[in-house]
Design an enzyme around this catalytic site. Structure first.
Site, PDB file in Angstrom:
ATOM      1  CB  CYS A  90      -0.987  -0.044   1.159  1.00  0.00           C
ATOM      2  SG  CYS A  90      -2.324   1.143   0.966  1.00  0.00           S
ATOM      3  CG  HIS A 207      -3.568  -3.421   3.412  1.00  0.00           C
ATOM      4  ND1 HIS A 207      -2.526  -2.817   4.048  1.00  0.00           N
ATOM      5  CD2 HIS A 207      -4.247  -2.440   2.782  1.00  0.00           C
ATOM      6  CE1 HIS A 207      -2.559  -1.506   3.837  1.00  0.00           C
ATOM      7  NE2 HIS A 207      -3.598  -1.253   3.053  1.00  0.00           N
ATOM      8  CD  GLU A 209      -0.847  -5.360   6.004  1.00  0.00           C
ATOM      9  OE1 GLU A 209      -0.661  -6.026   4.975  1.00  0.00           O
ATOM     10  OE2 GLU A 209      -1.060  -4.133   5.975  1.00  0.00           O
TER      11      GLU A 209
END
Lengths: 232, 77
Positions: A90, A207, A209
């Protein structure tokens, strides 16, 4: 005994996915990463560097640009030249683009929206060190959250990165259709993630994560991080 | 001495903000506007004694503008 490999996460003022990334790496790889503050001018050694998402320096001027002038980025560039794997997620992707490690530009989403949703990604290149455990054209589902993720590159440069297999992920449908309908931000050819020419630097807008726990919106991020196991 | 650096998007780069402003003008009932380009400028003050132009060029190219998507123009005020 083999020396334990070191994973580094670079933090800038305004980064906000650094702890999520720490938890994801610890959970998926069993290794505690080290945090590097942005004004660190010498990283002694590292085996992998990750640049997290967020809004470094408040996205002032252009997303990622101010961060590229931090001393730690000179170190990131130095290690990238040695072949050390570098991952930007990002805002990390925006930083890697602005510092010139990755080609093109990330501009405002064409629909004028901050897009916060789950998207499907098609694996376009499964031969990189980061993606070799994926099947070609495998569909994975990850969340996005950005307003400046519209990937732009000039047609002649696009052809070059296509010919060199530098496009890693594209936004797609559940079944792998890569069409405008499944493009959340206006990116050229639905591009969601690319690599450098040498394929040791990768940047992606989604993302991973944020997709590693059952209470998250999906767990496809686990595979993304487990893929890194061979690198450390 | 002050240098003013103008930065705006190159032709063909979509600027959603400029599009929104243009649409708003139409919504105000004003029909004459065919196109609208948005940009920004920076006034940079430097000492008077030396020619600072090459430094201002470096600042513009490496920081203020992204040459892939933006043009810049330096004007001495």
């Amino acid at each position: 005994m083999l020396k334990e490999k070191k994973i580094s996460i670079v933090i800038f003022p305004g980064s906000n996915c650094d702890r999520d990334l720490f938890v994801a790496l610890e959970k998926c790889l069993g290794t505690k990463p080290e945090f590097i503050w942005h004004n660190c001018s010498h990283i002694k050694s590292t085996d992998m560097i990750l640049i997290p998402g967020g809004f470094s320096f408040g996205d002032y001027l252009r997303a990622g640009i101010i961060a590229t002038k931090s001393p730690a980025i000179r170190e990131v560039i130095r290690f990238s030249k040695k072949g050390v794997p570098i991952i930007g997620i990002c805002n990390g992707f925006q930083i890697l683009i602005e510092c010139g490690l990755l080609e093109g530009a990330l501009i405002k989403n064409s629909n004028q929206l901050f897009k916060c949703e789950k998207v499907n990604l098609k694996v376009i290149n499964n031969k990189t060190i980061f993606t070799k455990n994926y099947k070609l054209s495998e569909i994975i589902s990850l969340p996005i959250a950005h307003s400046q993720g519209n990937y732009f590159i000039k047609p002649d440069k696009l052809k070059k990165i296509e010919d060199n297999d530098q496009i890693i992920f594209k936004y797609s449908s559940d079944f792998g259709d890569v069409t405008e309908k499944y493009n959340p931000n206006g990116s050229v050819n639905n591009i969601a993630g690319i690599s450098n020419k040498k394929k040791n630097v990768i940047g992606l807008m989604p993302h991973p994560e944020r997709a590693i726990e059952n209470f998250h919106n999906g767990i496809d991020g686990i595979k993304f991080f487990k893929n890194l196991k061979d690198l450390i | 001495m002050i240098f003013r650096v103008y930065v705006n998007f190159k032709d063909g780069i979509l600027d959603p903000e400029a599009e929104a402003i243009k649409q708003t003008i139409a919504n105000m009932g004003l029909k004459s506007v065919k196109n609208l380009v948005k940009g920004k400028f920076f006034d940079i003050e430097v000492g008077d004694k030396k020619n600072h132009l090459s430094e201002i060029e470096k600042i513009s190219k490496d920081l203020l503008a992204n040459p892939i998507i933006e043009n810049f123009k330096i004007v001495k005020k």
